[in-house]
Write an enzyme that holds these catalytic residues in place. Structure first.
Site, PDB file in Angstrom:
ATOM      1  N   HIS A 156       0.835  -1.195   0.000  1.00 31.28           N
ATOM      2  CA  HIS A 156       0.000   0.000   0.000  1.00 31.28           C
ATOM      3  C   HIS A 156       0.877   1.254   0.000  1.00 31.28           C
ATOM      4  CE1 HIS A 156      -2.696   2.931   2.234  1.00 31.28           C
ATOM      5  NE2 HIS A 156      -3.453   2.565   1.216  1.00 31.28           N
TER       6      HIS A 156
ATOM      7  N   GLU B 226       1.252  -0.619  -5.152  1.00 28.02           N
ATOM      8  CA  GLU B 226       0.135   0.282  -5.442  1.00 28.02           C
ATOM      9  C   GLU B 226       0.593   1.656  -5.912  1.00 28.02           C
ATOM     10  OE1 GLU B 226      -1.921   2.246  -2.345  1.00 28.02           O
ATOM     11  OE2 GLU B 226      -3.815   2.290  -3.429  1.00 28.02           O
TER      12      GLU B 226
ATOM     13  N   ASP C  28      -1.331   5.470  -6.259  1.00 29.55           N
ATOM     14  CA  ASP C  28      -2.447   6.418  -6.300  1.00 29.55           C
ATOM     15  C   ASP C  28      -2.044   7.456  -7.347  1.00 29.55           C
ATOM     16  OD1 ASP C  28      -4.181   5.508  -4.091  1.00 29.55           O
ATOM     17  OD2 ASP C  28      -2.446   5.987  -2.843  1.00 29.55           O
TER      18      ASP C  28
ATOM     19  N   HIS D 263      -0.908  10.402  -3.318  1.00 34.50           N
ATOM     20  CA  HIS D 263      -2.223  10.031  -2.784  1.00 34.50           C
ATOM     21  C   HIS D 263      -3.223  11.175  -2.752  1.00 34.50           C
ATOM     22  CE1 HIS D 263      -5.243   9.332   0.380  1.00 34.50           C
ATOM     23  NE2 HIS D 263      -5.217   8.093  -0.073  1.00 34.50           N
TER      24      HIS D 263
ATOM     25  N   GLU E 132      -4.638   3.350  -8.618  1.00 34.68           N
ATOM     26  CA  GLU E 132      -5.954   3.872  -8.223  1.00 34.68           C
ATOM     27  C   GLU E 132      -6.201   5.201  -8.908  1.00 34.68           C
ATOM     28  OE1 GLU E 132      -6.834   4.364  -4.008  1.00 34.68           O
ATOM     29  OE2 GLU E 132      -8.597   5.587  -4.524  1.00 34.68           O
TER      30      GLU E 132
HETATM   31  O1  G3P Z   1      -6.684   1.658  -2.619  1.00 37.80           O
HETATM   32  C1  G3P Z   1      -6.906   0.972  -1.444  1.00 37.80           C
HETATM   33  C2  G3P Z   1      -6.755   1.978  -0.418  1.00 37.80           C
HETATM   34  O2  G3P Z   1      -5.534   2.559  -0.690  1.00 37.80           O
HETATM   35  C3  G3P Z   1      -7.859   2.996  -0.509  1.00 37.80           C
HETATM   36  O3  G3P Z   1      -7.669   4.013   0.348  1.00 37.80           O
HETATM   37  O4  G3P Z   1      -7.134   6.353   0.765  1.00 37.80           O
HETATM   38  O5  G3P Z   1      -5.389   4.635   1.063  1.00 37.80           O
HETATM   39  O6  G3P Z   1      -6.129   5.280  -1.224  1.00 37.80           O
HETATM   40  P1  G3P Z   1      -6.519   5.106   0.226  1.00 37.80           P
HETATM   41 CA    CA Z   2      -5.148   3.771  -2.726  1.00 43.10          CA
END
Ligand code: G3P
Ligand code: CA
Length: 312
Positions: A14, A41, A43, A56, A147
């Site tokens: 993450h 991941e 963002d 993010h 994401e």
């Molecule tokens: O994408 C899974 C999780 O990361 C969603 O929440 O706010 O950490 O992007 P966030």
């Molecule tokens: Ca995310």
């Protein structure tokens, strides 16, 4: 305890190994890969000149020195928005550990200290190339999990973020079978648009937050019409609830609808109430409930648990 799954779950780093290094820096991705994560991941948000960056927040405030480097560039709400800065400007910023919204200190005490390194925000293209390089050097596949952040907000600023992410993946050769990809988004309309209008070939994951509540079986069947998985908050699985509340069947219902389930976010330093450590949380969410993988800030801890539970 009767196991709910027999196949090995996936470990999704993450924002990289963000429990150890500032989130979404390339070193955090490299550390996660070295720790054995399956997916890294991203963002994704956009800059003023339409470049896609791995970051993010819509605003730069909590992660960078923007207020020092560009005083006077905040909007009237006091925030410095990525979309108001060119990529060249963003490249001049230093990234550090996430701070609390009121700026009084780190969001997570005990993580990487301030001032111990200089880090920058990568573009999506840079990061995809970097991960491809890591996979080649390590001699194993590494997946990416972008994401699409706030697609409506970006559209109002003239940017089709989803189209840009898909184009970057295609241009980087991520359609190849040995390069696993999941696309994720909280916005159902955007995922439906990707599935329909864009005929996107990458599997899609519908993110679910606590505010939306636990989806019904009917809702999960609808999601299965445009996505291959769900990414629920851990809290939607009943973690942290008291023993007298009814059990939550979300993972079983999602599997019945043909969806994989990748809950977020497993953190050693922010466990749901009632769990002593990451192992105990994974015993419940993966081993007993049957999640197909988890997002985690601490990929080493999840990889170690997976290797113990799923040897060979
Ligand atoms: O994408 C899974 C999780 O990361 C969603 O929440 O706010 O950490 O992007 P966030
Ligand atoms: Ca995310």
């Amino acid at each position: 305890m009767r196991p709910a799954r027999s196949s090995r779950p996936v470990v999704i780093a993450h924002r990289g190994a963000s429990g150890y290094l500032p989130e979404h820096t390339l070193v955090a991705k490299a550390l996660a890969a070295g720790m054995g994560a399956d997916f890294l991941e991203q963002d994704v948000v956009a800059t003023r000149d339409g470049e896609l960056i791995v970051f993010h927040d819509l605003t730069l405030d909590a992660m960078t020195d923007v207020a020092t480097v560009f005083p006077g560039r905040a909007r009237t709400d006091g925030h410095y928005y990525c979309i108001d800065f060119t990529l060249a400007e963003i490249r001049t910023l230093s990234v550090g550990e996430r701070r609390r919204p009121d700026g009084t200190g780190p969001r997570y005490a005990g993580r990487f200290p301030d001032g111990a390194g200089r880090f920058q925000i990568p573009t999506l293209n840079e990061e995809l190339a970097f991960i491809d390089g890591l996979a080649r050097a390590l001699g194993r596949p590494l997946g990416v999990y972008p994401e699409i952040k706030e697609p409506d907000w970006h559209r109002r600023h003239g940017i089709d973020l989803a189209a840009g992410v898909v184009a970057a993946l295609e241009a980087g050769g991520w359609g190849a079978p040995q390069r696993p990809v999941y696309l994720q988004c909280f916005d159902a309309g955007e995922l439906q648009r990707l599935a329909g209008q864009h005929q996107c070939r990458f599997p899609r994951v519908q993110l679910l937050d606590v505010a939306g509540g636990v989806p019904s079986a009917t809702c999960l069947a609808q999601i299965a019409g445009y996505a291959q998985g769900i990414g629920p908050s851990l809290r939607l699985l009943g973690t942290g609830q008291s023993a007298d509340e009814p059990p939550v069947s979300l993972i079983g219902d999602a599997h019945a609808a043909g969806l994989v389930v990748h809950p977020y976010t497993v953190r050693r330093d922010d466990l749901p109430a009632g769990y002593q450590d990451v192992d105990e949380l994974l015993d419940h969410v993966v081993h007993r409930l049957g999640a197909d993988g988890v997002f985690t800030d601490f990929p080493d801890l999840v990889v170690a648990w997976v290797r113990r539970r799923f040897p060979g």
